[in-house]
Design an enzyme around this catalytic site. Sequence first.
Site, short mmCIF file in Angstrom:
data_model
loop_
_atom_site.label_atom_id
_atom_site.label_comp_id
_atom_site.label_asym_id
_atom_site.label_seq_id
_atom_site.Cartn_x
_atom_site.Cartn_y
_atom_site.Cartn_z
N GLY A 32 0.89 -1.30 0.05
CA GLY A 32 -0.02 -0.02 0.03
C GLY A 32 0.86 1.37 0.17
O GLY A 32 1.99 1.29 -0.07
N ARG A 79 -8.17 9.10 -7.06
CA ARG A 79 -9.50 9.48 -6.04
C ARG A 79 -9.75 11.00 -6.22
O ARG A 79 -8.85 11.62 -5.56
CB ARG A 79 -9.04 8.98 -4.80
N TYR A 120 -16.14 3.97 8.75
CA TYR A 120 -14.70 3.95 8.64
C TYR A 120 -13.94 4.15 10.02
O TYR A 120 -13.09 3.46 10.51
CB TYR A 120 -14.37 5.12 7.50
N LYS A 155 -11.98 1.69 12.72
CA LYS A 155 -10.64 2.23 13.16
C LYS A 155 -10.36 1.89 14.70
O LYS A 155 -9.55 1.60 15.16
CB LYS A 155 -10.25 3.33 12.46
N ARG A 210 0.27 -10.57 -0.22
CA ARG A 210 -0.36 -11.44 -1.22
C ARG A 210 0.59 -11.71 -2.58
O ARG A 210 0.47 -12.41 -3.44
CB ARG A 210 -1.88 -10.86 -1.42
N ARG A 211 1.43 -10.58 -2.88
CA ARG A 211 2.35 -10.67 -3.89
C ARG A 211 3.48 -10.19 -3.54
O ARG A 211 3.71 -9.67 -2.58
CB ARG A 211 1.47 -9.85 -5.05
N LEU A 261 -1.96 -2.24 6.76
CA LEU A 261 -3.02 -2.61 6.02
C LEU A 261 -4.32 -1.81 5.81
O LEU A 261 -4.54 -1.37 6.84
CB LEU A 261 -3.52 -4.00 6.58
N GLY A 262 -4.94 -1.64 4.64
CA GLY A 262 -6.09 -1.21 4.66
C GLY A 262 -6.62 -0.88 3.31
O GLY A 262 -5.79 -0.97 2.27
#
Length: 218
Positions: A11, A159, A124, A128, A35-36, A73-74
Site C-alpha cells: 500500500g 481518487r 470507517y 478504526k 499477497r504478492r 493494511l487498509g
Amino acid sequence: MTTAFVVGATGAVGSELVKLLADSTKFSKVVLLARRSVDAATGDKFIQKTVDFEKLEENSEDVRNLDVAFCALGTTRGKSGADGFYKVDHDYVMSAAKLAKENGVKQFVLVSSGGADETSRFLYMRTKGEVEKEIAELNFDKFVIMHPGLIETKREEFRFAEAAACVLMKPLKLFSNRFSSSATQIAQAMINATQTDDTGKQIWDNVKIVEEAKKYSA
C-alpha cells in the site's frame, strides 16, 4: 539491531516503509507477509512470504520472536464494499496483531486514522476505533498508533475527493502540521516509534508524525 515483520507492504504507506527499511541500519531482518511480491524489498535482510490473510496463523514460524510488527493494511469502502472494507481493516488487521502477540513480538505499530472512534456512526471511523481498542487489549509491551490526517501519496487509482483535498490543504500546511502528512513521513515516524524506550499504548497525531519525520535518520 531490530527485527520486524510487515503487513500492508504494497500500500501507499507500506511501500514507503519497505523502501526505508531497505536502507535502514536499525533493522537486520524484515519479513514481508503479502499477497504478492514487493519489488522494493531488495537486500539480504528481507524475507518475502506470499500469504493468504484468511489463514495468516499458518505463518507463525515466519514471525516467531521478532521485535516489531508494522501494520499498514487498509482498503476503502469504495474499492471493496462495506463487507470487504471491514474484512481488511478489521479482520485482517486483528489477525496480524494476534499472530504477533502469540509469537512473542513485543511492539506493534499501526497506521490508523485521525478521528478513529469505536462509537462513531460512520463505518470507517468506527472500524478504526474498534481495531485500536481490540489491539490495546492484547497488551503488547509497546503499541504505537499513527493518526495521520490526509495522506499525501501517488496512487495507482485516481481518487477525486483525495486529490481535491490535497489542493485545499496545501495553503493550510504553511500554518500548521495538523492536517496532512506524506506516506514517507508516516513511514519514517513508524520506524522512529520502534527506537524509543517508551512503553504501553501511544497515539501519534499528525503533528507528532511530521515532527518525528524531521528527526528521521537511516
